[in-house]
Every structure is written in C-alpha cells, then in structure tokens.
Write a protein that holds these residues in place. Structure first.
Motif, short mmCIF file in Angstrom:
data_model
loop_
_atom_site.label_atom_id
_atom_site.label_comp_id
_atom_site.label_asym_id
_atom_site.label_seq_id
_atom_site.Cartn_x
_atom_site.Cartn_y
_atom_site.Cartn_z
N GLY A 1 -4.70 -9.78 10.38
CA GLY A 1 -3.31 -9.92 9.98
C GLY A 1 -2.47 -8.83 10.61
O GLY A 1 -2.89 -8.18 11.58
N THR A 2 -1.29 -8.59 10.06
CA THR A 2 -0.34 -7.62 10.61
C THR A 2 -0.02 -6.56 9.57
O THR A 2 0.40 -6.89 8.46
N LEU A 3 -0.20 -5.30 9.94
CA LEU A 3 0.21 -4.20 9.07
C LEU A 3 1.65 -3.86 9.41
O LEU A 3 2.01 -3.65 10.58
N GLN A 4 2.48 -3.78 8.37
CA GLN A 4 3.89 -3.49 8.55
C GLN A 4 4.29 -2.28 7.70
O GLN A 4 3.62 -1.96 6.71
N VAL A 5 5.39 -1.65 8.09
CA VAL A 5 5.89 -0.47 7.38
C VAL A 5 7.34 -0.72 7.01
O VAL A 5 8.09 -1.35 7.75
N MET A 6 7.75 -0.22 5.82
CA MET A 6 9.10 -0.47 5.34
C MET A 6 10.12 0.46 6.00
O MET A 6 9.90 1.65 6.15
N ARG A 7 11.24 -0.15 6.33
CA ARG A 7 12.43 0.60 6.72
C ARG A 7 13.54 0.25 5.76
O ARG A 7 13.92 -0.91 5.63
N VAL A 8 14.04 1.25 5.04
CA VAL A 8 15.20 1.05 4.17
C VAL A 8 16.44 1.13 5.05
O VAL A 8 16.58 2.05 5.88
N LEU A 9 17.35 0.18 4.90
CA LEU A 9 18.54 0.15 5.74
C LEU A 9 19.59 1.10 5.18
O LEU A 9 20.67 0.73 4.71
N GLY B 1 4.77 10.27 3.78
CA GLY B 1 4.03 9.01 3.80
C GLY B 1 4.95 7.81 3.89
O GLY B 1 6.17 7.89 3.70
N ARG B 2 4.35 6.66 4.19
CA ARG B 2 5.11 5.43 4.30
C ARG B 2 4.68 4.43 3.23
O ARG B 2 3.66 4.61 2.55
N GLU C 1 0.83 -1.21 0.00
CA GLU C 1 0.00 0.00 0.00
C GLU C 1 0.86 1.26 0.00
O GLU C 1 1.88 1.32 0.69
N THR C 2 0.42 2.26 -0.76
CA THR C 2 1.07 3.57 -0.76
C THR C 2 0.23 4.57 0.00
O THR C 2 -0.99 4.44 0.12
N GLU C 3 0.90 5.62 0.49
CA GLU C 3 0.26 6.66 1.30
C GLU C 3 0.58 8.02 0.71
O GLU C 3 1.76 8.38 0.55
N ALA D 1 10.42 7.41 5.16
CA ALA D 1 9.40 8.25 4.54
C ALA D 1 9.57 8.26 3.02
O ALA D 1 10.69 8.30 2.51
N PHE D 2 8.43 8.23 2.32
CA PHE D 2 8.40 8.35 0.86
C PHE D 2 7.50 9.55 0.53
O PHE D 2 6.41 9.69 1.08
N ASP D 3 7.97 10.36 -0.40
CA ASP D 3 7.39 11.69 -0.63
C ASP D 3 6.17 11.63 -1.56
O ASP D 3 6.26 11.86 -2.77
N GLY D 4 5.02 11.34 -0.98
CA GLY D 4 3.78 11.36 -1.76
C GLY D 4 3.55 10.10 -2.55
O GLY D 4 3.60 10.11 -3.78
N GLY D 5 3.28 8.98 -1.87
CA GLY D 5 3.06 7.70 -2.54
C GLY D 5 1.88 7.76 -3.49
O GLY D 5 0.83 8.31 -3.17
N GLU D 6 2.04 7.17 -4.68
CA GLU D 6 0.99 7.20 -5.70
C GLU D 6 0.69 5.79 -6.20
O GLU D 6 0.47 4.88 -5.40
#
Length: 429
Positions: free
Chosen positions: A234-242, A213-214, A206-208, A289-294
């Motif tokens: 279920g489980t909602l998860q969010v991405m972390r870029v290393l 946004g995440r 999912e994009t936000e 953070a991602f700048d304006g997910g589409e």
C-alpha cells in the motif's frame, strides 16, 4: 524562562499565567463539541461494553499496593515483573506498556501487554467470565522485537505492537496465541507509538514519538473493507495541515483546519539494520510536525490522538479531511490532566488519558462528554514511574493498567513493573 520541569516534554509555566476564565471556558467548549454526540465505537476492544462512565467518586487514601482508587471500588495486583503470574507458567515482563482487551467465545477475555525495553515483545493473560486468570502466554517474542511501546486494536481482532525507536516497525500479533506475530514493514520505519484503524476504509493511522514526529496513515492496496485488510502492500502517507507550523503550534484549542495527505517516498530507509537515507518523518518537508505523538483511538468516525510534548489531544475527521485541537492543558489554570500519553475512548464517548510526567501523582483521567475531568486512579509512592496499558474488560467491570516501573525504581527501566485491576461500577446502568 521558568520551566516546570527539566524534561524536554514540559512547557513553560508562563503560558498558564496568561489564562483567563474565558479561555478556560473555551477549552471545555472544545471538548464538549468534540465528544458530544458520539455513538458506539466500531470496535469496543479494551473500552468497556457498557456505554458511558458513571459518577466516579473522589479517590480514597493510598492502598498498600501503591495506588489510590475511587470509594466503593476494589483493587488487586494481577501481575508483577519477574514473577510467575498465578495460575499460569508465564513470567511477567518488566516495563509493561500499551495494552488492550479482547472478548473470548466463552464469556471471558484476554489482556495483551507490551514490554517497552530491549528485548521487547508482548504477553497475554486470559481471564474467565468471573475475571480470574486462567492462562498466560507470549504473543510477540522479545528476540525479534524491541522497545514495544504503544499499539492498537484492529477490527479483525489483532494487536498492533509499535517499536519506539528510529528503526521501529509495527508488529501484528494474535492475542489468542494461535498465529505467529509478523512485522508490517509497509506501515513504515520510524519511532512507532500507536496505531488505529478506520473500519470504514481499513486505513491505518499511526503516531510517531519524536519531538518533530509526524502523523501518518497507511492506505492498503487491498483494504477488504468488512474483513481483514492486506497490510503488506500500500501507500504510506503523512499529514499536512493547511496552516503554518506556527499556527499549529500556537497555544490553545482551535480548528477544524483542512488537511491533505502526501506520499512518503521511502517508508523504509534502512539497509542491513542501518538508516541509509532521510528518516521517514523528514522525507516530506512540507508535512506538519506533531510534538511527541502518543495514544490513538478511532471512535464514531473520528480518529483521536495525543501529543505529550505540548500536552494536547487532537481529532481528525477522515471524511471532512480536517484536524482540530480539542484539548490543551494551557487552557486551564490548574489542569487536572497535565500530561498526555495513552488514550482509550469508551463506547459512550468518554475519553480516558493516562499520564507520564515527572511529578509523583501519575493518574488515569477521564474527560466526559458533559465537561467533567475526573481522576480514575492514581499511583501512590511510585516516583519515576508512569501509568500505562489502560483497558476495560469487555463487560466494563474491570479496569486494567500498569505502573510501568513500579515503586522504588526511581525511573530506572528494565527491572520492575506492576499490572493492576480495579473493579467496580465504572459504567452507568
């Protein structure tokens, strides 16, 4: 600093002034590396069934219906806001946005379209095998949903309609009109843009649409791979870029970078229609953070998504657990594609992006596997609008899209919108 536009989604021109021919070549290489070798998609709904796009010629002069199309193609208006769609009893909605097509058993197809307004909702048009409209109906009531922006297709042939506001949900809709739409609260409460399913796991990505946004994924307790996932638990998860946030935000294409997924403590921080805690995107501070997910699309093992704030396209490999930036318009001195909104990927691996920008020349643009970036259509005389709802008929002959606010609206929402069909030899034979 000189800005190209007053819009908060635009970046400084000065980034492009630093470009060299070598940097532009790197941009093309990243695209080619990401798109070359793509096979067929797991779900071709809305993407055309004929493989790769052919040699699309230059766009002709503006037609009297307000668009430019390639030579040798034809165009027509199939629906206009606040008017009954021909051959149906359906009043077409204003502000048409995210859309997709679904094949029917009789050789026809269905085109589903969101309404990005309050009230929101989604409507559907049914076509016969010749491409003529034979029915129209509502699949998501605007009495229960609002600001329905992007969406996505599921492997089990439903439509995900995303509400783009802080308390927004994903609604799962039946494009065939046989079942009532239902909210998927387990997928989180936030400004939803779009969603895509990896059919190998039935995880939902999912994009936000927020400037901070995440990028999320939902892991169902009962994925039922090969069938319909249970998306109620279920489980909602969010991405972390290393990598650091500054490294992710730095101009240019890069990657792949390793990622990890972190559980969101409270995916629905709402009580009585009021936000009661930290917004979903801020609950895991170490997430990226991602700048304006589409737009987002699953294709051949990769999840592609766009961000409009920095005008980039990303590719996430769920198996390798990596993400890379495969397109950044800062890599091009005079980019043909200088806005990123909804996306579609054809079964042959061509990436289609539609634009939402302040300039009048809003386009749908294709990025081909062999490094071509070509306009497919362009709005003409429709300042303040944007191109939305890109989708092909299953046979690949017809390309559907909307001008969200239509001509003369000058950016005003809630009053207009036009949905088009451009027909012709889109795909290689």
């Amino acid at each position: 600093m000189l800005l190209r536009s007053a819009s908060p989604w635009k970046r400084p021109i000065s980034r492009r002034q630093l470009l060299s021919g070598g940097a532009q070549a790197v941009g093309y290489f990243a695209l080619a590396r990401a798109l070359t070798g793509c096979g067929s998609s797991s779900n071709g709904s809305g993407a055309g069934g004929a493989g790769r796009l052919g040699n699309i010629g230059p766009l002709g002069e503006p037609l009297d219906i307000g668009i430019r199309i390639p030579e040798g193609f034809t165009a027509r208006v199939i629906a206009e806001a606040n008017r009954i769609v021909p051959n149906t009893s359906l009043l077409w909605h204003t502000d048409p946005d995210g859309a997709a097509t679904y094949a029917t058993d009789d050789g026809g197809w269905i085109y589903v379209s969101n309404r990005e307004f309050l009230p929101g909702g989604a409507n559907a048009l049914r076509f016969d095998g010749s491409g003529e409209i034979v029915d129209g109906y509502n699949v998501l009531s605007g009495l229960v949903s609002r600001i329905n922006c992007g969406g996505g297709i599921s492997p089990w042939n439903t439509w995900f309609s995303g509400e783009e506001y802080e308390l927004g949900l994903i609604w799962e809709c039946d494009p065939f009109g046989n079942a009532l739409a239902r909210p998927l609260r387990a997928l989180g409460t936030f400004a939803h843009e779009a969603a895509a399913v990896d059919p190998r796991t039935n995880y939902v990505y999912e994009t936000e649409d927020e400037s901070d946004g995440r990028f999320y994924r939902f892991v169902p307790d009962t994925p039922n791979v090969g069938g319909r996932a249970d998306l109620t638990a279920g489980t909602l998860q969010v991405m972390r870029v290393l990598a650091t946030q500054d490294e992710v935000d730095a101009p240019g294409t890069f990657g792949p970078l390793p990622v990890e997924w972190l559980a969101v403590p409270n995916p629905n921080p709402v009580l009585g229609g009021v936000l009661t805690g930290d917004p979903t995107r801020l609950q895991v501070p170490e997430s990226t953070a991602f700048d304006g997910g589409e737009g987002i699309w699953y294709h051949d093992g990769i999840v592609y998504f766009g961000t409009k704030g920095d005008r980039r396209i990303w590719a996430h490999d769920p198996v390798a657990q990596t993400v890379e930036c495969i397109y950044d318009d800062a890599m091009f001195a005079e980019p043909i594609l200088d806005s990123v909104d909804n996306i579609v990927i054809t079964p042959g691996g061509d990436l289609i992006v539609v634009e939402d920008k302040s300039e009048a020349n809003q386009q749908a643009v294709v990025i081909t596997r062999d490094n071509r970036i070509l306009p497919m259509i362009e709005l003409a005389g429709q300042e303040g609008s944007e191109v939305t709802g890109p989708a092909f008929s299953p046979d690949g002959r017809h390309f559907y899209f909307s001008s969200q606010r239509g001509p003369g609206a000058n950016g005003v929402t809630g009053f207009a919108g036009i949905t088009y069909c451009v027909s012709g030899p889109w795909f290689e034979v």
